[in-house]
Motif scaffolding. Sequence first.
Motif, PDB file in Angstrom:
ATOM      1  N   GLN A  43       0.992  -2.858  -7.447  1.00 42.25           N
ATOM      2  CA  GLN A  43       1.468  -0.901  -7.543  1.00 42.25           C
ATOM      3  C   GLN A  43       0.561   0.122  -7.842  1.00 42.25           C
ATOM      4  O   GLN A  43      -0.790  -0.384  -8.107  1.00 42.25           O
ATOM      5  CB  GLN A  43       2.629  -0.915  -9.350  1.00 42.25           C
ATOM      6  N   ARG A  44       1.244   1.116  -8.032  1.00 47.70           N
ATOM      7  CA  ARG A  44       0.035   2.655  -7.727  1.00 47.70           C
ATOM      8  C   ARG A  44      -1.002   1.902  -9.101  1.00 47.70           C
ATOM      9  O   ARG A  44      -2.485   2.780  -8.840  1.00 47.70           O
ATOM     10  CB  ARG A  44       0.131   3.816  -8.092  1.00 47.70           C
ATOM     11  N   MET A  73      -3.030  -7.814   2.196  1.00 43.23           N
ATOM     12  CA  MET A  73      -2.234  -6.563   0.512  1.00 43.23           C
ATOM     13  C   MET A  73      -1.146  -6.545   1.244  1.00 43.23           C
ATOM     14  O   MET A  73      -1.077  -6.042   2.305  1.00 43.23           O
ATOM     15  CB  MET A  73      -3.193  -5.909   0.459  1.00 43.23           C
ATOM     16  N   LEU A  75       1.620  -4.298   0.795  1.00 49.41           N
ATOM     17  CA  LEU A  75       1.926  -2.811  -0.148  1.00 49.41           C
ATOM     18  C   LEU A  75       3.285  -2.148  -0.320  1.00 49.41           C
ATOM     19  O   LEU A  75       3.729  -1.937   1.166  1.00 49.41           O
ATOM     20  CB  LEU A  75       0.727  -1.972   0.156  1.00 49.41           C
ATOM     21  N   LEU A  79       1.811   3.624  -0.701  1.00 50.93           N
ATOM     22  CA  LEU A  79       0.574   3.206  -1.618  1.00 50.93           C
ATOM     23  C   LEU A  79      -0.512   2.895  -0.449  1.00 50.93           C
ATOM     24  O   LEU A  79      -1.698   3.916  -1.312  1.00 50.93           O
ATOM     25  CB  LEU A  79       0.695   2.161  -1.302  1.00 50.93           C
ATOM     26  N   ALA A  80      -0.216   3.650   0.341  1.00 50.05           N
ATOM     27  CA  ALA A  80      -1.699   3.199   1.838  1.00 50.05           C
ATOM     28  C   ALA A  80      -1.536   4.980   1.500  1.00 50.05           C
ATOM     29  O   ALA A  80      -2.762   4.503   2.339  1.00 50.05           O
ATOM     30  CB  ALA A  80      -0.852   2.449   3.220  1.00 50.05           C
ATOM     31  N   GLY A  85      -6.407   4.681  -3.845  1.00 48.24           N
ATOM     32  CA  GLY A  85      -7.042   3.143  -3.248  1.00 48.24           C
ATOM     33  C   GLY A  85      -7.469   3.109  -2.128  1.00 48.24           C
ATOM     34  O   GLY A  85      -8.690   2.803  -1.238  1.00 48.24           O
ATOM     35  N   TRP A  89      -8.594   0.624   0.809  1.00 51.44           N
ATOM     36  CA  TRP A  89      -8.587   1.042   2.213  1.00 51.44           C
ATOM     37  C   TRP A  89      -9.662   1.190   2.987  1.00 51.44           C
ATOM     38  O   TRP A  89      -9.588   0.706   4.530  1.00 51.44           O
ATOM     39  CB  TRP A  89      -7.165   2.919   2.243  1.00 51.44           C
ATOM     40  N   VAL A 101      -3.180  -5.875   6.204  1.00 52.82           N
ATOM     41  CA  VAL A 101      -2.147  -5.269   5.456  1.00 52.82           C
ATOM     42  C   VAL A 101      -1.173  -4.667   5.666  1.00 52.82           C
ATOM     43  O   VAL A 101      -1.088  -4.949   7.169  1.00 52.82           O
ATOM     44  CB  VAL A 101      -2.723  -4.235   5.015  1.00 52.82           C
ATOM     45  N   ARG A 103       3.045  -3.416   5.082  1.00 50.50           N
ATOM     46  CA  ARG A 103       3.883  -2.684   3.896  1.00 50.50           C
ATOM     47  C   ARG A 103       5.156  -3.184   3.831  1.00 50.50           C
ATOM     48  O   ARG A 103       5.553  -4.029   4.663  1.00 50.50           O
ATOM     49  CB  ARG A 103       4.308  -1.365   5.300  1.00 50.50           C
ATOM     50  N   ASP A 161       0.414  -2.972   7.604  1.00 49.99           N
ATOM     51  CA  ASP A 161       0.713  -1.056   7.615  1.00 49.99           C
ATOM     52  C   ASP A 161       0.604   0.331   8.438  1.00 49.99           C
ATOM     53  O   ASP A 161      -0.961  -0.541   9.263  1.00 49.99           O
ATOM     54  CB  ASP A 161       0.082  -0.592   6.700  1.00 49.99           C
TER      55      ASP A 161
END
Length: 169
Positions: A43-44, A73, A75, A79-80, A85, A89, A101, A103, A161
């Motif tokens: 989470q953020r 990951m 997300l 968040l991306a 982050g 990233w 990654v 989403r 993502d």
Amino acid sequence: MTPADKTDDDPHATLTLHGAADCGAAALRLLEGARRRVRILPQRVDLRYLTDDAVVAALRALLVGSRRARLEMLLPPELARDDLGRPLWDLARRLTSAVTVHRLADEDAQFGEAWLTVDQRGYLYRPQAERLSGQASLDQLPQTRELDQRFEALWLASAPDPDLRRLSL
């Protein structure tokens, strides 16, 4: 970190985490012992410790040091795009063969938990999205297996993502 069940030196101990420092120390211990697979559903608020130089360096060392090592990951949608982050990233963009990654699907977008698992044996788990408190263990197969199964179910419903698939040249 305070041991909830046993001493801090016991890898089977469940550690109680309070704050970014505890979460970061637990994540670093888990990553330093990792050999093959790391799964992260952040989470953020988790970016406060997951983007720490030592944590990113441990992830990089794992992924560069072994052809079989993988980072997955999962997300939440926004968040991306979060600049906090950026170290993660950038790692994902540079090590595309080792990092995947996804989403979260729209129906899972409000998912409020966060966790990190390592090699299907160690975990860091936070039950609430905005509070940096939770539990971790270096070696607890049942709890880690449960989190990995939940991760896999969310992963199947997710999609790559697009923001992190772009390569910066």
